[in-house]
Design a protein around this motif. Structure first.
Motif, short mmCIF file in Angstrom:
data_model
loop_
_atom_site.label_atom_id
_atom_site.label_comp_id
_atom_site.label_asym_id
_atom_site.label_seq_id
_atom_site.Cartn_x
_atom_site.Cartn_y
_atom_site.Cartn_z
N GLN A 86 8.13 13.16 -2.66
CA GLN A 86 6.95 12.45 -2.13
C GLN A 86 7.31 11.05 -1.60
O GLN A 86 6.58 10.51 -0.77
CB GLN A 86 5.89 12.30 -3.23
CG GLN A 86 5.34 13.62 -3.73
CD GLN A 86 4.63 14.42 -2.65
OE1 GLN A 86 3.66 13.97 -2.06
NE2 GLN A 86 5.13 15.61 -2.35
N GLU A 95 0.83 -1.21 0.00
CA GLU A 95 0.00 0.00 0.00
C GLU A 95 0.86 1.26 0.00
O GLU A 95 0.52 2.25 -0.62
CB GLU A 95 -0.90 0.03 1.25
CG GLU A 95 -2.19 -0.74 1.09
CD GLU A 95 -3.15 -0.47 2.24
OE1 GLU A 95 -2.69 0.04 3.29
OE2 GLU A 95 -4.34 -0.77 2.08
N GLU A 149 2.35 1.83 -3.51
CA GLU A 149 1.30 2.37 -4.38
C GLU A 149 0.96 3.81 -4.00
O GLU A 149 0.80 4.68 -4.86
CB GLU A 149 0.04 1.48 -4.24
CG GLU A 149 -0.91 1.60 -5.40
CD GLU A 149 -2.05 0.59 -5.26
OE1 GLU A 149 -3.19 1.04 -5.10
OE2 GLU A 149 -1.78 -0.63 -5.31
N GLY A 150 0.89 4.06 -2.69
CA GLY A 150 0.58 5.40 -2.19
C GLY A 150 1.62 6.42 -2.61
O GLY A 150 1.29 7.55 -3.00
N LYS A 151 2.88 6.03 -2.55
CA LYS A 151 3.96 6.94 -2.97
C LYS A 151 3.86 7.25 -4.45
O LYS A 151 4.08 8.39 -4.89
CB LYS A 151 5.33 6.31 -2.66
CG LYS A 151 5.72 6.33 -1.19
CD LYS A 151 7.05 5.60 -1.01
CE LYS A 151 7.55 5.67 0.43
NZ LYS A 151 8.83 4.94 0.59
N GLN A 152 3.50 6.23 -5.25
CA GLN A 152 3.36 6.47 -6.70
C GLN A 152 2.18 7.39 -6.99
O GLN A 152 2.27 8.28 -7.84
CB GLN A 152 3.22 5.14 -7.44
CG GLN A 152 4.52 4.33 -7.42
CD GLN A 152 4.46 3.11 -8.31
OE1 GLN A 152 3.39 2.60 -8.64
NE2 GLN A 152 5.62 2.60 -8.69
N ASP A 153 1.09 7.20 -6.24
CA ASP A 153 -0.07 8.10 -6.40
C ASP A 153 0.34 9.53 -6.04
O ASP A 153 -0.05 10.49 -6.71
CB ASP A 153 -1.22 7.64 -5.50
CG ASP A 153 -1.88 6.36 -6.01
OD1 ASP A 153 -1.66 6.00 -7.18
OD2 ASP A 153 -2.61 5.72 -5.23
N ALA A 154 1.12 9.66 -4.97
CA ALA A 154 1.56 10.99 -4.53
C ALA A 154 2.48 11.63 -5.57
O ALA A 154 2.42 12.84 -5.80
CB ALA A 154 2.27 10.89 -3.18
N GLN A 175 5.73 9.21 -16.60
CA GLN A 175 4.48 9.98 -16.51
C GLN A 175 4.49 11.27 -17.32
O GLN A 175 3.45 11.90 -17.47
CB GLN A 175 4.17 10.34 -15.04
CG GLN A 175 4.25 9.21 -14.04
CD GLN A 175 3.33 8.06 -14.35
OE1 GLN A 175 2.16 8.25 -14.64
NE2 GLN A 175 3.86 6.84 -14.30
N ARG A 230 2.29 11.10 -8.78
CA ARG A 230 1.41 11.54 -9.87
C ARG A 230 0.71 12.86 -9.51
O ARG A 230 0.57 13.75 -10.34
CB ARG A 230 0.37 10.46 -10.19
CG ARG A 230 0.86 9.43 -11.22
CD ARG A 230 -0.30 8.61 -11.74
NE ARG A 230 -0.77 7.70 -10.71
CZ ARG A 230 -0.48 6.39 -10.67
NH1 ARG A 230 0.29 5.86 -11.61
NH2 ARG A 230 -0.94 5.63 -9.71
N LEU A 231 0.28 12.96 -8.25
CA LEU A 231 -0.38 14.19 -7.79
C LEU A 231 0.58 15.37 -7.83
O LEU A 231 0.21 16.47 -8.26
CB LEU A 231 -0.87 14.01 -6.35
CG LEU A 231 -2.29 13.49 -6.15
CD1 LEU A 231 -2.57 13.35 -4.65
CD2 LEU A 231 -3.32 14.44 -6.76
N GLN A 280 0.98 16.46 -11.32
CA GLN A 280 -0.23 17.16 -11.79
C GLN A 280 -0.31 18.58 -11.22
O GLN A 280 -0.61 19.54 -11.93
CB GLN A 280 -1.45 16.36 -11.35
CG GLN A 280 -2.64 16.51 -12.26
CD GLN A 280 -3.77 15.57 -11.83
OE1 GLN A 280 -3.73 14.96 -10.76
NE2 GLN A 280 -4.78 15.48 -12.66
#
Length: 342
Positions: free
Chosen positions: A64, A35, A38-43, A122, A45-46, A49
């Motif tokens: 991040q 988790e 995955e959370g670090k990768q989501d961060a 990305q 991406r954010l 963005q």
């Protein structure tokens, strides 16, 4: 065509509240195992963005995937004991409990390379990755093995060089070394600090940068700044040697600081990341304030070598404040771009 005044950030951005405690340095992770990955990768991406929406040209990871700009790198090295902690004075300013060097230091595996590869996938924009500089690393440890700041710095420089070469191979365009210690230990910087930094960039073909600031907007740093007098001339002691070094870019704290702008003349010829956002206040700069900081810098650095930037990392700020500051940085840079185009 190359963009005029490409904008970047110095280092960290605030982390999302589901990943770590906001507005806190060294905040523990709220996720674990898969988790967390995955959370670090989501961060990441954010962070990408948020920078794209704000108009940032050179994308950073916003740090991040790391808790701290220095210790996260050190955690991945052998020879350092994180259980055996000692209290040291960091940059002659504040006490901190730090790990101990107990044996020869070595890098067993890449530290940030997978994260950099993920960020590279990305975006097509140029990306910048920050690593701690050798002198700032030794200042964040208790050395019970080498018993010599210089020897340990050279060992870290070799390790950083291994990591930097792999980051370059992963598609990083600019590798930045964070050296706030350069603003404190002037004799050491000139004796061996810049030489150790050149060892860290040895053989790299990508752009290289050194970030030298007056620190995060935390109390220990803001209190220290109050003791520095009407003019902050620390850069003056190290700029002449940096100007003749192999480093491509120098990242500075300029906005709301008492650094005399004419000191930038001492690094004429280098690319300069001009810190135009104050990270020690929640006040959002106006576009005109930012344009004014950049205009002052333009007297001492050619327009094609000026890179608008933040003073330092923004991890201790709220996300809404950090985002608003990034948008202001873009708006202020746009004012100057229009002036220069005209």
């Amino acid at each position: 065509m190359k963009k005029l005044l490409p904008i970047s950030i110095a280092g960290s951005l605030p982390k999302p509240s589901w990943l770590a405690q906001p507005e806190t340095l060294w905040s523990p992770w709220k996720l674990h195992d898969e988790e967390l990955v995955e959370g670090k990768q989501d961060a990441l991406r954010l962070a990408l963005q948020d920078q794209q929406h704000a108009g940032i040209d050179i994308i950073s990871d916003g740090e991040q995937t790391r808790q701290h700009f220095v210790t996260t790198f050190i955690e991945h090295l052998s020879g350092v004991d994180f259980e055996n902690r000692k209290t040291v004075k960091i940059r002659d300013r504040y006490d901190a409990s730090v790990p101990t060097v107990v044996d020869a230091v070595a890098r067993k595996k890449p530290v940030f390379v997978n994260d950099a590869r993920f960020l590279r996938q990305q975006t097509q924009q140029p990306i910048k990755w920050a690593l701690p500089g050798p002198m700032t690393m030794i200042d964040t440890l208790y050395d019970n093995h080498y018993k010599s700041r210089e020897k340990l710095a050279w060992e870290f420089a070799k390790i950083l060089n291994q990591e930097a070469k792999e980051l370059e191979a992963a598609g990083v365009d600019i590798i930045q070394f964070d050296e706030p210690a350069f603003n404190v230990f002037f004799d050491e910087v000139n004796d061996w600090g810049i030489a150790a930094l050149e060892q860290a960039i040895d053989g790299l073909k990508c752009q290289t940068a050194v970030h030298i600031c007056y620190g995060y907007g935390i109390k220990a740093n803001t209190d220290w700044k109050k003791t520095l007098g009407a003019e902050w001339r620390q850069y003056e002691a190290i700029f002449p040697k940096l100007q003749s070094s192999n480093i491509d870019m120098i990242s500075l704290e300029c906005h709301n600081s008492r650094v005399p702008m004419d000191l930038i003349e001492l690094i004429r010829g280098k690319k300069v990341m001009v810190g135009s956002i104050d990270v020690a206040t929640n006040a959002i700069e106006t576009p005109e304030e930012i344009a004014n900081t950049l205009r002052k810098a333009l007297k001492f650095v050619d327009a094609d070598k000026l890179y608008p930037c933040t003073n330092c990392g923004m991890a201790p700020l709220s996300r809404s404040v950090a985002t608003a500051k990034l948008k202001a940085l873009y708006a202020g840079t746009e004012i100057l771009r229009r002036e220069l185009s005209a």
